[in-house]
Structure formats: structure tokens, C-alpha cells
Design an enzyme around this catalytic site. Structure first.
Site, short mmCIF file in Angstrom:
data_model
loop_
_atom_site.label_atom_id
_atom_site.label_comp_id
_atom_site.label_asym_id
_atom_site.label_seq_id
_atom_site.Cartn_x
_atom_site.Cartn_y
_atom_site.Cartn_z
N HIS A 1 -4.20 -22.29 -38.15
CA HIS A 1 -5.58 -22.59 -37.73
C HIS A 1 -6.08 -23.94 -38.22
O HIS A 1 -7.27 -24.24 -38.08
CB HIS A 1 -6.56 -21.47 -38.15
CG HIS A 1 -6.47 -20.27 -37.24
ND1 HIS A 1 -7.23 -20.15 -36.11
CD2 HIS A 1 -5.68 -19.19 -37.29
CE1 HIS A 1 -6.91 -19.01 -35.50
NE2 HIS A 1 -5.97 -18.41 -36.20
N ASP B 1 -4.78 -26.82 -37.13
CA ASP B 1 -4.45 -27.89 -36.17
C ASP B 1 -5.70 -28.42 -35.46
O ASP B 1 -5.69 -29.54 -34.97
CB ASP B 1 -3.35 -27.48 -35.18
CG ASP B 1 -3.65 -26.25 -34.36
OD1 ASP B 1 -4.60 -25.52 -34.69
OD2 ASP B 1 -2.93 -26.03 -33.36
N GLY C 1 2.36 -12.69 -25.97
CA GLY C 1 1.35 -12.09 -26.85
C GLY C 1 1.88 -11.74 -28.23
O GLY C 1 1.33 -10.90 -28.93
N SER D 1 4.03 -18.49 -28.80
CA SER D 1 3.60 -19.59 -27.92
C SER D 1 4.29 -19.64 -26.56
O SER D 1 4.74 -20.70 -26.11
CB SER D 1 3.77 -20.95 -28.62
OG SER D 1 2.94 -20.98 -29.72
N SER E 1 2.71 -19.37 -23.85
CA SER E 1 1.84 -20.13 -22.93
C SER E 1 2.07 -21.64 -23.07
O SER E 1 2.14 -22.35 -22.07
CB SER E 1 0.37 -19.77 -23.12
OG SER E 1 0.00 -19.92 -24.45
N ASP F 1 1.18 -25.83 -30.94
CA ASP F 1 2.19 -25.11 -30.16
C ASP F 1 2.84 -26.03 -29.14
O ASP F 1 4.06 -26.03 -28.96
CB ASP F 1 1.54 -23.93 -29.42
CG ASP F 1 0.80 -23.01 -30.36
OD1 ASP F 1 0.99 -23.14 -31.58
OD2 ASP F 1 0.03 -22.15 -29.87
N TYR G 1 -10.25 -15.84 -31.40
CA TYR G 1 -9.81 -17.23 -31.62
C TYR G 1 -10.95 -18.24 -31.40
O TYR G 1 -11.26 -19.06 -32.27
CB TYR G 1 -8.62 -17.56 -30.71
CG TYR G 1 -7.98 -18.89 -31.04
CD1 TYR G 1 -6.92 -18.98 -31.93
CD2 TYR G 1 -8.46 -20.08 -30.50
CE1 TYR G 1 -6.34 -20.20 -32.27
CE2 TYR G 1 -7.89 -21.31 -30.83
CZ TYR G 1 -6.84 -21.36 -31.70
OH TYR G 1 -6.28 -22.57 -32.03
C1 GLA Z 1 -2.60 -20.50 -31.71
C2 GLA Z 1 -3.09 -21.85 -31.17
C3 GLA Z 1 -2.67 -23.00 -32.07
C4 GLA Z 1 -3.04 -22.74 -33.53
C5 GLA Z 1 -2.57 -21.35 -33.93
C6 GLA Z 1 -3.03 -20.99 -35.32
O1 GLA Z 1 -1.20 -20.44 -31.65
O2 GLA Z 1 -2.60 -22.07 -29.88
O3 GLA Z 1 -3.26 -24.20 -31.62
O4 GLA Z 1 -4.41 -22.92 -33.76
O5 GLA Z 1 -3.02 -20.35 -33.04
O6 GLA Z 1 -2.44 -21.82 -36.25
#
Ligand code: GLA
Length: 394
Positions: free
Chosen positions: A37, A39, A125, A129, A131, A175, A225
Site C-alpha cells: 500500500h 506505492d 482475486g 495481479s 488484472s 503491479d 481499497y
Molecule cells: C493492489 C494494488 C497495488 C498496491 C497493492 C498493495 O495490488 O493494485 O497498486 O497498492 O494492492 O500494496
């Protein structure tokens, strides 16, 4: 990978389009060793691309304007006209792609039709990552097929913006960056303020990174989020009002943060406190990895979990259970929830020769307590998005 991913994607392409694809592309998911979190708060992160991919089989159709995309695993198809205005649609997966395309639809870029089939070994999910792999994979394909001259950084940023505009998730850049910039056996130390990055050898000296999938699914559109981002934005606003000369969020000290605790309110305070500590942990973890001090990396992972669970509040009972029980096992150096949170996987640093025993014990306990069969992924740190050029005729 052939049996599981490339061959079935190829077969589907042939069956649907009665032709051979011209290209095969592989777009990876990612793990994040530490830096959660941060980034979107000028922090450092330490992710790596992994050997779980979306595989795209692709063919250009210069004689038409229609782009047909088949999501093999979902048994769904979406077709759009590359010359018309692109808007978000109901199928979520299509939005990741459309969000990319809409940014590139400019007079100087001449597109025509395409046929695409994609399939994935990145669980959806689960915090790996999928997506970002889809967004960046599609941007990469367009760049290659239509010679758009995009840099790797631009591809990552386009992927992120697609998520903001068409998927509604205000994610950071980690990601997408990992999916594009990954390198075999290297972790990426990314400065999310400047996007400067360096690679470290992922030599874990007899320890493995294992992922335990809680099978609690999340989507960041409906999880907390975006709400977390709002809490953090509020905290930053209060901090910068009081200390306008500070350049980057990570330059605030905890003394500064404490001095505005009341104006900020407890929720934003907790979020910011976690972030400032987490950014420091990433720097310490990068140093520890480069010095081969893997034990300390484990300690830092576990501290991150505590912060994510109690201050940032993005864990859940299932993940707290997995982490706490894993930490009690012999041969475990550290464990934490990974990714955006609210479900998904834990990442665990475990002595190689103890891994089997730990998996057996934790699977059993998890099944007994939640009636869920946990999944285990042992991933390899791999290259970022690339065209697959090995022989792929089956
Ligand atoms: C998700 C978001 C990222 C990052 C993480 C937490 O994966 O897509 O950008 O914020 O959560 O580190």
C-alpha cells in the site's frame, strides 16, 4: 507451461478462428516481498514477476476494424470496433482491455482488427495481479503489432490508468511495473515517487517464498481499497497543510505525524503511521537481502503483517489465522498477507526442507477451522511480459 497454458490457448484460437495465431505473448502476475500500500504514497516496493501468466494468442486482421477477444477461462467473448468511441462495459475483464485501448486511440495511431484468445494460470482475486497482467499484456500487444513506440514505463502507466478509469480502482503502479519490468531471479526495488528502480538477486539462501491462498476472493472495486486511499489522502492533506515544505510523503517523520494526530483523526493517523514504518521496512529489507540476512527479511515481513492487520486494517480472519499459525511452525522466518488485502494469499519465508511439513500442518488446521482447502503456490521469479518465440506448434 505448454500443457497447462500455451497449448490449450492455441487450440482454442484454432478452433474459434480457423487460423494460426501470428504471435503468442506471456504476461506475468507478481509477488511482493514487502512494501504494501505504499506505492501510492511515494514509497519503495520490492515486487517480482512470477511464472504464472496470461497467455495471449493473437492475429492481425488488416481487412476489418473489429477486434474480437475471447476470454477462454471465462467462456466469454467481446468484440469492439477499433474506430468507434470506447466506453466501459458490463464485463469487467473487457474493461481492463478497453481502458487501455481508449488511451491509445489517437489520430496518430492507426489500428485495425485483431483476433485474440487469452487464458491464464494466475488465479483471479488472489492478490497476484491478474488484472495488471491483462492490462499491460494488451498494451504490450498493441505496441508490438502497431509499432506505437511506447516505452516499458509508458506501458505500465497505461495499465494503471486503465484500472483507474475503466475498472474504478485507484491502484498504485507496483503491479503493472512488476509485470512489465520483471527479470528472472531478480526482485525489483522500485521508488514509486520517481519510478527509478534497481534489481537485486533473489538469493534466499536455502529458504523458499511460498504462497498460501486462503481462497477468500476479493475485488478491489468492492473491498476497502479505495476507502484506504481516501483515509491516506486525508492524512496527507493535514500533514502538508502543517508542513508545506516537505517534498515527498516518505520525508515526513513520525514526530511530525504525531504533532497533527488530533486534527487528522485516529483512522488516518493509523494508516499514515503504518505507511511511514512500511516504507522504512522496505529499505531495510532490500539491504538485508543484498547482505544475505534472510532471517531479518522474515522479521520485517511479520512486522508488515501486524501493521496491515491492526493499523491499515486490510487483513481478515482467514489470513490472520494463516499467518499466525504459520509463524508457529518450525523453519518459518516470516509471514504476512500479500497484495491489496481483504483476502487472497499470504507470503511465507520458509526453510526449504521444512516446507512440506509446514504445508501439511497449516492445510489441516485451516481446513478444520474454516472448512476451506487452502491452495499452495511455489512460484519462480521470472521475466516480465514478452513474446513467446519458442516453437509452439503442437
Ligand atoms: C493492489 C494494488 C497495488 C498496491 C497493492 C498493495 O495490488 O493494485 O497498486 O497498492 O494492492 O500494496
Amino acid at each position: 507451461m505448454h500443457e497447462q497454458l500455451i497449448n490449450p490457448t492455441l487450440e482454442k484460437f484454432r478452433a474459434e478462428f480457423k487460423e494460426e495465431p501470428e504471435h503468442i505473448f506471456l504476461s506475468p502476475g507478481r509477488i511482493n516481498i514487502i512494501g504494501e500500500h505504499v506505492d501510492y504514497s511515494d514509497g519503495f516496493v520490492l515486487p517480482a514477476a512470477i511464472d504464472k501468466y496470461i497467455c495471449f494468442a493473437v492475429r492481425k486482421l488488416p481487412q476489418t476494424n473489429l477486434c474480437t477477444i475471447i476470454a477462454k477461462d471465462l467462456a466469454q467473448e467481446y468484440t469492439f470496433d477499433v474506430t468507434t468511441e470506447i466506453k466501459p462495459v458490463r464485463q469487467m475483464w473487457a474493461n481492463y482491455i478497453l481502458g487501455v485501448f481508449s488511451q491509445l486511440q489517437k489520430p496518430e495511431n492507426q489500428f485495425y482488427g485483431m483476433e485474440i484468445v487469452f487464458s491464464s494460470t494466475i488465479p483471479m482475486g488472489s492478490g497476484l495481479s491478474s488484472s495488471a497482467a491483462l492490462e499491460c499484456g494488451f498494451a504490450y500487444i498493441l505496441n508490438e503489432l502497431f509499432d506505437l513506440q511506447l516505452s516499458k514505463k509508458e506501458i505500465a502507466v497505461i495499465g494503471q490508468k486503465s484500472e483507474h478509469t475503466f475498472a474504478g480502482v485507484q491502484c498504485g503502479i507496483m503491479d503493472q511495473f512488476a509485470s512489465v519490468f520483471g527479470k528472472e531471479n531478480k526482485v525489483i526495488m522500485l521508488d514509486c515517487h520517481t519510478l527509478e528502480h534497481q534489481y537485486f538477486d533473489a538469493d534466499l539462501k536455502g529458504y523458499n517464498l511460498l504462497l498460501f491462498d486462503s481462497c477468500v476472493k476479493h475485488t478491489h472495486l468492492t473491498s476497502g481499497y479505495n476507502e484506504r486511499r481516501k483515509d491516506v489522502e486525508h492524512g496527507k492533506k493535514v500533514l502538508w497543510e502543517k508542513f508545506p515544505d516537505v517534498e515527498k510523503f516518505r520525508d515526513f517523520t513520525t514526530t511530525m505525524l504525531n504533532s497533527v494526530k488530533e486534527e487528522m483523526g485516529n483512522v488516518s493517523y493509523k494508516r499514515c503511521l503504518y505507511l511511514l514504518n512500511e516504507i522504512k521496512r522496505v529499505e531495510m529489507a532490500a539491504k538485508a537481502i543484498s547482505e544475505g540476512n534472510i532471517e531479518y527479511v522474515g522479521t520485517l515481513l511479520t512486522e508488515t503483517h501486524a501493521g496491515l492487520s491492526t493499523e491499515f486494517e486490510v487483513s481478515c480472519n482467514e489470513l490472520d489465522f494463516l499467518v499466525n499459525n504459520t509463524l508457529q511452525q518450525e523453519g518459518v522466518l516470516g509471514a504476512r498477507i500479500m497484495g491489496g488485502g481483504f483476502g487472497g494469499c499470504s507470503i511465507n519465508l520458509i526453510q526449504e526442507d521444512k516446507a512440506e511439513e509446514v504445508i501439511k500442518n497449516i492445510s489441516k488446521k485451516y481446513l478444520e477451522s474454516f472448512n476451506i482447502q487452502m491452495k499452495v503456490y511455489q512460484v519462480k521469479i521470472s521475466d516480465g511480459i514478452k513474446e513467446y518465440t519458442n516453437e509452439y506448434i503442437i
